[in-house]
Design a protein around this motif. Sequence first.
Motif, mmCIF file in Angstrom:
data_model
loop_
_atom_site.group_PDB
_atom_site.id
_atom_site.type_symbol
_atom_site.label_atom_id
_atom_site.label_comp_id
_atom_site.label_asym_id
_atom_site.label_seq_id
_atom_site.Cartn_x
_atom_site.Cartn_y
_atom_site.Cartn_z
ATOM 1 N N ALA A 50 23.432 32.400 -97.960
ATOM 2 C CA ALA A 50 22.247 32.826 -97.208
ATOM 3 C C ALA A 50 20.988 32.233 -97.798
ATOM 4 C CB ALA A 50 22.143 34.357 -97.194
ATOM 5 N N VAL A 51 19.994 32.008 -96.922
ATOM 6 C CA VAL A 51 18.671 31.572 -97.340
ATOM 7 C C VAL A 51 17.639 32.440 -96.631
ATOM 8 C CG1 VAL A 51 18.539 29.809 -95.530
ATOM 9 C CG2 VAL A 51 17.108 29.590 -97.581
ATOM 10 N N ALA A 52 16.602 32.826 -97.358
ATOM 11 C CA ALA A 52 15.516 33.627 -96.788
ATOM 12 C C ALA A 52 14.190 33.053 -97.250
ATOM 13 C CB ALA A 52 15.649 35.093 -97.215
ATOM 14 N N ASP A 53 13.186 33.162 -96.400
ATOM 15 C CA ASP A 53 11.857 32.607 -96.679
ATOM 16 C C ASP A 53 10.835 33.701 -96.422
ATOM 17 O OD1 ASP A 53 9.501 31.245 -96.895
ATOM 18 O OD2 ASP A 53 9.891 29.817 -95.269
ATOM 19 N N GLY A 54 10.245 34.249 -97.530
ATOM 20 C CA GLY A 54 9.239 35.291 -97.382
ATOM 21 C C GLY A 54 8.020 34.786 -96.624
ATOM 22 N N VAL A 55 7.477 35.648 -95.769
ATOM 23 C CA VAL A 55 6.333 35.260 -94.942
ATOM 24 C C VAL A 55 5.135 34.946 -95.829
ATOM 25 C CG1 VAL A 55 4.697 36.055 -93.197
ATOM 26 C CG2 VAL A 55 7.138 36.570 -92.965
ATOM 27 N N SER A 56 4.573 33.764 -95.628
ATOM 28 C CA SER A 56 3.441 33.318 -96.435
ATOM 29 C C SER A 56 2.230 34.202 -96.187
ATOM 30 C CB SER A 56 3.088 31.866 -96.091
ATOM 31 O OG SER A 56 4.174 31.002 -96.362
ATOM 32 N N ALA A 110 1.778 44.846 -98.124
ATOM 33 C CA ALA A 110 1.199 44.709 -96.788
ATOM 34 C C ALA A 110 1.770 43.497 -96.061
ATOM 35 C CB ALA A 110 -0.324 44.603 -96.896
ATOM 36 N N HIS A 111 2.270 43.746 -94.834
ATOM 37 C CA HIS A 111 2.782 42.698 -93.931
ATOM 38 C C HIS A 111 4.002 41.964 -94.488
ATOM 39 C CE1 HIS A 111 -0.950 43.454 -91.848
ATOM 40 N NE2 HIS A 111 -1.672 43.040 -92.887
ATOM 41 N N ALA A 112 4.704 42.572 -95.436
ATOM 42 C CA ALA A 112 5.884 41.918 -96.006
ATOM 43 C C ALA A 112 6.944 41.717 -94.928
ATOM 44 C CB ALA A 112 6.457 42.762 -97.150
ATOM 45 N N ALA A 113 7.504 40.530 -94.891
ATOM 46 C CA ALA A 113 8.562 40.183 -93.940
ATOM 47 C C ALA A 113 9.237 38.918 -94.447
ATOM 48 C CB ALA A 113 8.005 39.966 -92.532
ATOM 49 N N THR A 114 10.386 38.602 -93.883
ATOM 50 C CA THR A 114 11.099 37.398 -94.309
ATOM 51 C C THR A 114 11.984 36.873 -93.191
ATOM 52 O OG1 THR A 114 12.585 36.467 -95.986
ATOM 53 C CG2 THR A 114 13.046 38.714 -95.263
ATOM 54 N N THR A 115 12.113 35.563 -93.134
ATOM 55 C CA THR A 115 13.121 34.965 -92.269
ATOM 56 C C THR A 115 14.465 35.072 -92.987
ATOM 57 O OG1 THR A 115 12.947 32.741 -93.180
ATOM 58 C CG2 THR A 115 11.381 33.355 -91.462
ATOM 59 N N PHE A 116 15.534 34.869 -92.250
ATOM 60 C CA PHE A 116 16.850 35.078 -92.852
ATOM 61 C C PHE A 116 17.916 34.359 -92.034
ATOM 62 C CE2 PHE A 116 20.816 37.536 -93.191
ATOM 63 C CZ PHE A 116 20.981 37.589 -94.564
ATOM 64 N N THR A 117 18.702 33.518 -92.689
ATOM 65 C CA THR A 117 19.823 32.849 -92.026
ATOM 66 C C THR A 117 20.993 32.811 -93.004
ATOM 67 O OG1 THR A 117 18.281 31.454 -90.776
ATOM 68 C CG2 THR A 117 20.597 30.804 -90.782
ATOM 69 N N ALA A 118 22.175 33.193 -92.509
ATOM 70 C CA ALA A 118 23.341 33.274 -93.386
ATOM 71 C C ALA A 118 24.585 32.759 -92.681
ATOM 72 C CB ALA A 118 23.559 34.720 -93.845
ATOM 73 N N PHE A 119 25.497 32.229 -93.471
ATOM 74 C CA PHE A 119 26.861 31.937 -93.030
ATOM 75 C C PHE A 119 27.788 32.975 -93.654
ATOM 76 C CE2 PHE A 119 25.669 27.350 -92.341
ATOM 77 C CZ PHE A 119 26.156 27.240 -91.039
ATOM 78 N N VAL A 120 28.662 33.550 -92.836
ATOM 79 C CA VAL A 120 29.802 34.302 -93.343
ATOM 80 C C VAL A 120 31.036 33.543 -92.874
ATOM 81 C CG1 VAL A 120 31.078 36.466 -93.322
ATOM 82 C CG2 VAL A 120 28.578 36.503 -93.252
ATOM 83 N N LEU A 121 31.800 33.013 -93.818
ATOM 84 C CA LEU A 121 32.975 32.198 -93.494
ATOM 85 C C LEU A 121 34.223 33.036 -93.703
ATOM 86 C CD1 LEU A 121 31.943 28.873 -95.273
ATOM 87 C CD2 LEU A 121 31.276 29.734 -93.019
ATOM 88 N N LYS A 122 34.996 33.206 -92.640
ATOM 89 C CA LYS A 122 36.197 34.037 -92.703
ATOM 90 C C LYS A 122 37.285 33.408 -91.850
ATOM 91 C CE LYS A 122 38.048 38.635 -91.887
ATOM 92 N NZ LYS A 122 37.805 39.973 -91.327
#
Length: 567
Positions: A50-56, A110-122
């Motif tokens: 997974a990779v996440a990018d906190g909102v600037s 304040a205004h904390a948020a993050t993008t999020f994309t993950a692979f689950v391989l099964k």
Amino acid sequence: MGASMVRPEGRLLVLGGFACEKGARAENQDFTGIYTATELERTHHGMIAAVADGVSGARGGRIAAELAVRALIEGFYHQPDTIGVPAAAHRVMAPYNRWLAAMGRSETMAHAATTFTAFVLKGRKGHVLHVGDTRAWHFRDGRLTLLTQDHTLSHPDQRHILYRAIGIEDRLRLDHHEVPLAVHDRLLLTSDGVHATLSARRLEKLLAVRNSGDADARAIVEAALSAGSQDNASAIVLDVVSLPAVGHDSVAGDVGRLPILDPPSQGESVDGFRLDQLLSDGRYTRLFRATDTATGKTVVVKFPKPALLSEQGARLAFTREILVGSRVTSPFVGEVIAVPQERQTRLYGVQPYYGGQTLEDRLQSHMSLADGLAIAIKLTRAVAALHRLDVIHRDIKPENVILLPDGGLKLIDLGVARLPRVDEFEAKEIPGTPSYLAPEMFNGNLGDEATDLFALGVTLWRIFTRSYPYGEVEAFSRPRFRKLEAPSKLRAELPAWLDVTMMRAVAVDPDERFGDAVELLRALEGGAAVERVDMRYVPLIERDPVRFWQIVSAGLFIALIAAIALR
């Protein structure tokens, strides 16, 4: 976070690498994670990247990103694998999203948020979980395919503005996509500091180098920074080294390799199981009490009948029974015994041998109200344990309930259970016993919690009244769901609360039944506690006043005749 060294043949093996740099930014608000998992975890749940990018510009952006990745990795493996990847991920990430949304309204984050994309391989599938503008890619045969869609505004000047991310809304909206995997596939996760600078064509060329995952992830991040990226830059590269057999989904792959042969006879031995006694010779299966000569234990071995059950139906039934029996942890649900792959040469299932008798056999003799309530409560707990895992039994009836000598109970025959993500039987093989089928199942419903509760309700009627609420139904016929009479009409000692409970359990309209098995369980346990039925003997004058006065009158008549004779 390297891959575990395991024997690759017939198993999921993925090697991965990552790079994560702050670049021109003062701090790094990206966070990446790879969890290759143990072999058992990979079999049941899969592996995660997974990779996440906190909102600037938001306080706590890095915290939001790191906790998002950690929340998935740490929570996902505690979810039941029977509910599927999307549902399991949502159970973990939705509470985190609500917490982050609440914290985003505070001063500290304040205004904390993050993008999020993950692979689950099964198994042989890759599951993509996505929200925001981080991206997932699939590289095969020299071509790179984008698997996700950015959740940003479409106007050229506003493409940096997110309208969906973790923490932006109180309700999580997580995209889910599946991609079939093949050996030598490469999977890529990037933050926008990479793909906003490097074109898909450039990424394609970098992945085609095919160095190690670490080396190529590093090369991608360095190329993005060299090209002028002004943001944090992160990349994860995964290499698919080996996959389970075609058609494999955990247990299904092991079942799929086994031939389906004609069932054996009593006295034969199969793979070291000596078949001592024929227990049941049903329409689709044959059961034996057997001795495992390797351990000396008494077990039950079940064989399919290929002449009556299709090959797909047989494999589905045994996959379900093994999967559910090995996953459900309840003292009231039957278990399965795993047979090593190197030992098993044909399709069959092995279960513990439970002494005692079936509930159907027990119903042939008188059962007190207290005993009936004890059985009903244990059976309802068994159903509740299955429903917690989104497993629908679909054939609850007294024949499938074993009463143990020590007072315990086991709900058995899980081969027709309905599970998420598992293929369905053919129409002619849809399971169930007509007298226990809910009305909606005659109109095409394949089984859900409400239909299980109906079958459980019919079983309660059998326990307490020895009858069926709507009459016994012959095979291939449709019952008449007439207006019910209170079960106390058939057994006068039944208390009013049990009358209401039993009638509600078999209501024709599913919306009028109990909301779930736990609600029914509370009704049974609560009513028993209030009435103290299990502690009270009901005298004959209450159970059958007419019979009581007949006996009294007969006794008085006999006494009168005796008195006259003596005089």
